[in-house]
Design an enzyme around this catalytic site. Structure first.
Site, mmCIF file in Angstrom:
data_model
loop_
_atom_site.group_PDB
_atom_site.id
_atom_site.type_symbol
_atom_site.label_atom_id
_atom_site.label_comp_id
_atom_site.label_asym_id
_atom_site.label_seq_id
_atom_site.Cartn_x
_atom_site.Cartn_y
_atom_site.Cartn_z
ATOM 1 C CE LYS A 36 -3.944 -1.600 2.695
ATOM 2 N NZ LYS A 36 -4.534 -1.372 4.009
ATOM 3 C CB THR A 40 6.317 0.810 7.766
ATOM 4 O OG1 THR A 40 6.935 -0.211 6.999
ATOM 5 C CG2 THR A 40 6.188 0.371 9.207
ATOM 6 C CG HIS A 441 0.531 34.279 28.732
ATOM 7 N ND1 HIS A 441 1.132 33.332 29.517
ATOM 8 C CD2 HIS A 441 -0.548 34.737 29.434
ATOM 9 C CE1 HIS A 441 0.469 33.233 30.665
ATOM 10 N NE2 HIS A 441 -0.556 34.074 30.631
HETATM 11 P P1 FAD Z 1 8.499 1.867 4.631
HETATM 12 O O1 FAD Z 1 7.601 2.850 5.219
HETATM 13 O O2 FAD Z 1 8.762 0.598 5.317
HETATM 14 O O3 FAD Z 1 8.109 1.679 3.133
HETATM 15 C C1 FAD Z 1 8.741 0.757 2.297
HETATM 16 C C2 FAD Z 1 7.749 0.316 1.240
HETATM 17 O O4 FAD Z 1 8.442 -0.430 0.256
HETATM 18 C C3 FAD Z 1 6.666 -0.616 1.774
HETATM 19 O O5 FAD Z 1 5.401 -0.085 1.467
HETATM 20 C C4 FAD Z 1 6.906 -1.947 1.059
HETATM 21 O O6 FAD Z 1 5.702 -2.620 0.753
HETATM 22 C C5 FAD Z 1 7.611 -1.475 -0.209
HETATM 23 N N1 FAD Z 1 8.491 -2.480 -0.821
HETATM 24 C C6 FAD Z 1 9.481 -3.203 -0.241
HETATM 25 N N2 FAD Z 1 10.096 -3.984 -1.142
HETATM 26 C C7 FAD Z 1 9.482 -3.737 -2.338
HETATM 27 C C8 FAD Z 1 9.671 -4.221 -3.658
HETATM 28 N N3 FAD Z 1 10.621 -5.091 -3.964
HETATM 29 N N4 FAD Z 1 8.848 -3.788 -4.636
HETATM 30 C C9 FAD Z 1 7.875 -2.873 -4.362
HETATM 31 N N5 FAD Z 1 7.664 -2.375 -3.131
HETATM 32 C C10 FAD Z 1 8.469 -2.782 -2.137
HETATM 33 N N6 FAD Z 1 8.525 6.802 12.637
HETATM 34 C C11 FAD Z 1 8.357 8.080 13.002
HETATM 35 O O7 FAD Z 1 9.070 8.954 12.510
HETATM 36 N N7 FAD Z 1 7.378 8.435 13.895
HETATM 37 C C12 FAD Z 1 6.580 7.521 14.478
HETATM 38 O O8 FAD Z 1 5.723 7.885 15.274
HETATM 39 C C13 FAD Z 1 6.745 6.160 14.119
HETATM 40 N N8 FAD Z 1 5.946 5.215 14.662
HETATM 41 C C14 FAD Z 1 6.117 3.920 14.272
HETATM 42 C C15 FAD Z 1 5.300 2.951 14.851
HETATM 43 C C16 FAD Z 1 5.435 1.627 14.484
HETATM 44 C C17 FAD Z 1 4.539 0.589 15.108
HETATM 45 C C18 FAD Z 1 6.396 1.259 13.499
HETATM 46 C C19 FAD Z 1 6.535 -0.168 13.050
HETATM 47 C C20 FAD Z 1 7.208 2.211 12.920
HETATM 48 C C21 FAD Z 1 7.083 3.544 13.317
HETATM 49 N N9 FAD Z 1 7.905 4.535 12.790
HETATM 50 C C22 FAD Z 1 7.750 5.829 13.171
HETATM 51 C C23 FAD Z 1 8.969 4.217 11.798
HETATM 52 C C24 FAD Z 1 8.501 4.555 10.383
HETATM 53 O O9 FAD Z 1 7.320 3.862 10.098
HETATM 54 C C25 FAD Z 1 9.584 4.189 9.388
HETATM 55 O O10 FAD Z 1 10.789 4.798 9.759
HETATM 56 C C26 FAD Z 1 9.210 4.648 7.985
HETATM 57 O O11 FAD Z 1 8.024 4.047 7.554
HETATM 58 C C27 FAD Z 1 10.341 4.324 7.002
HETATM 59 O O12 FAD Z 1 9.968 4.724 5.724
HETATM 60 P P2 FAD Z 1 10.541 4.010 4.425
HETATM 61 O O13 FAD Z 1 9.939 4.733 3.277
HETATM 62 O O14 FAD Z 1 11.999 3.881 4.515
HETATM 63 O O15 FAD Z 1 10.001 2.511 4.489
#
Ligand code: FAD
Length: 463
Positions: A36, A40, A441
């Site tokens: 989606k 994450t 304030h």
């Molecule tokens: P992701 O958000 O993990 O996105 C990667 C995407 O790549 C995914 O959608 C996956 O499906 C896709 N993908 C992977 N491989 C492939 C492929 N081969 N082909 C096509 N698509 C692919 N961070 C904060 O800053 N504040 C918060 O409050 C916070 N709360 C969190 C709470 C929880 C429970 C969790 C688990 C994490 C939290 N985080 C928070 C961390 C944050 O979610 C991540 O740091 C962030 O989502 C990282 O972004 P990203 O784009 O690197 O990866």
């Protein structure tokens, strides 16, 4: 075969922001996402947890309704509704990202991207068709997944992780949380608010190791008051399922202890995901399980960038997005570097905690001559008016120059208040400059101004 200037693999806050930035800079962009849009963060992380945090905090307030002059009879939690609201918030935001992709004319391709050859990406789509596209520049933003711990019994599918905990439609009676980091502590705080008896086990000597020691010392009794038990320097040895409960054996300094709970949640870190990326075949340089990058977010391969959780470091959404902007700018011929000096870290517990810059112990380790100023929320009018006066603002500045180098806040809206301290550090502002800035304030932000006064002289509203 369709050719794009920039192809982004992964539609999380790293990937979708990189795609938007590249489109703003005039690129023809494709974004490939296997699940989606929003990744994450939007679907299983930041946003759904914060929707639950809101419900939890409202429920806490309802328990104290009488203090505010209300008589609330028979308030009950309808947890399915709580989850329904969380899902609606997520759906609204995911639709928003879809809209942004359309507006920026970004081609979104749904499927698993496979990168086995530089400049060419194969996408396995859900209908079984494999589409191939060409890319001038590639940005890998494949994110991370929950770490699996090699502990006997944790492979039981009934053991929760952050994804399944968010999907629960019942409130656990009792819960053992393995991991006292940000994710573990947020779930502990959410479920505890709804009446779950929560125990947190942390292997390290302290929970939330990134937070200033003094704030943690003040936070621990608050957790105790909330009914959350914390075991630190404690190692989970085994988790056994017994009829409708779990028996967890934990090694502590005082010997093994057994904790019986209805549910167990593992929140012990996350690991980078490189699904579909032919790391070895491509000769992609790694650092452990993370893709190695330089400050321009370049990998060792030409025209291949990597950003977000997949490059390790601070696994935070705002870091991923910022790295996405830097990668997109560099891919489009600009010269941008990452600056990790100012990375706010926020914990949405009760009360909230937020940090930016150095902690007091880091300043000592780095041999910095510094001054510290603290201001309590109990001396702030707005905090008292909203009934949330627990907590402190702590600022750290270089002694010789007065320049602010660290800020640590525990208290109401700490996660919003920290932005001002981040700006001060980035702009190299002194305590004097923050103190001489008129703050409205009555606001919680006055606590930052008062702490800044303390760096120069003394806070005004402190006896
Ligand atoms: P992701 O958000 O993990 O996105 C990667 C995407 O790549 C995914 O959608 C996956 O499906 C896709 N993908 C992977 N491989 C492939 C492929 N081969 N082909 C096509 N698509 C692919 N961070 C904060 O800053 N504040 C918060 O409050 C916070 N709360 C969190 C709470 C929880 C429970 C969790 C688990 C994490 C939290 N985080 C928070 C961390 C944050 O979610 C991540 O740091 C962030 O989502 C990282 O972004 P990203 O784009 O690197 O990866």
């Amino acid at each position: 075969m369709e050719k794009y200037d920039v192809v982004v693999i992964g539609g999380g806050p790293g990937g979708y922001v990189a795609a938007i930035k590249a489109a703003h800079l005039g690129a023809k962009v494709a974004l490939i996402e296997k699940e989606k849009l929003g990744g994450t963060c939007l679907n299983w992380g930041c946003i759904p947890t914060k929707a639950l945090v809101k419900s939890a905090s409202l429920w806490r307030e309802i328990q104290h309704a009488e203090e505010y002059g209300f008589q609330v009879n028979e308030a009950i939690v309808n947890y399915s509704k709580v989850i329904e609201r969380k899902d609606q918030v997520v759906a609204t935001l995911v639709a928003g990202i879809e809209g942004l992709m359309k507006k920026n004319k970004i081609t979104v391709i749904s499927g698993i991207a496979k990168l086995a050859q530089l400049g060419k990406i194969a996408i396995d789509k859900q209908d079984g068709v494999t589409e191939e596209i060409l890319a001038e520049k590639i940005i890998i933003a494949t994110g991370s997944a929950p770490a699996r711990l090699p502990i006997p019994g944790l492979d039981n599918p009934e053991v929760l992780n952050s994804d399944s905990a968010l999907a629960l439609t019942r409130i656990p009676e009792s819960l053992l949380v393995i991991g006292g980091g940000v994710i573990g502590m947020e779930f502990a705080s959410i479920f505890s608010a709804f009446g779950t008896k929560v125990t947190v086990v942390e292997m390290m000597p302290a929970i939330l190791p990134m937070v200033d020691d003094e704030l943690i010392r003040r936070f621990r009794p608050m957790l105790k008051k909330e009914g959350i038990d914390i075991l630190t320097s404690a190692k989970v040895k085994e988790v056994k399922k017994e009829s409708n409960s779990f028996k967890t054996v934990i090694e502590t300094a005082k010997g093994d202890v057994e904790v019986i709970t209805n549910d167990v949640l593992v929140a012990a870190g996350r690991v980078p995901v490189t699904v579909g990326i032919e790391v070895e075949g491509l000769g992609l340089e790694m650092e452990g399980r993370a893709i190695k990058v330089n400050e321009k977010m370049e990998t060792n391969l030409p025209d291949v960038y990597a950003i977000g959780d997949v490059v390790g470091g601070a696994m935070l959404a705002h870091v991923a997005s910022f790295e996405g902007i830097v990668a997109a700018e560099n891919a489009m011929g600009h010269s941008s570097n990452m600056d990790y000096r100012v990375v706010p870290s926020c914990i949405f517990c009760h009360p909230e905690i937020a940090s930016v810059g150095v902690t007091e112990s880091e300043a000592k380790e780095q041999g910095i001559d510094f001054v510290v100023s603290k201001f309590p929320f109990t001396a702030n009018g707005k905090a008292l008016a909203i009934g949330e006066a627990a907590g402190t603002v702590k600022l750290i500045a270089e002694k010789a120059t007065g320049i602010i180098i660290g800020g640590h806040i525990m208290g109401p809206h700490a996660t919003d208040l920290i932005a001002e301290v981040g700006l001060a550090i980035k702009a190299r502002l002194t305590g004097h400059q923050v103190a001489e800035t008129i703050h409205a304030h009555p606001t919680l932000a006055e606590t930052v101004m008062e702490a800044a006064h303390g760096l120069v002289d003394k806070p005004l509203h402190l006896a």
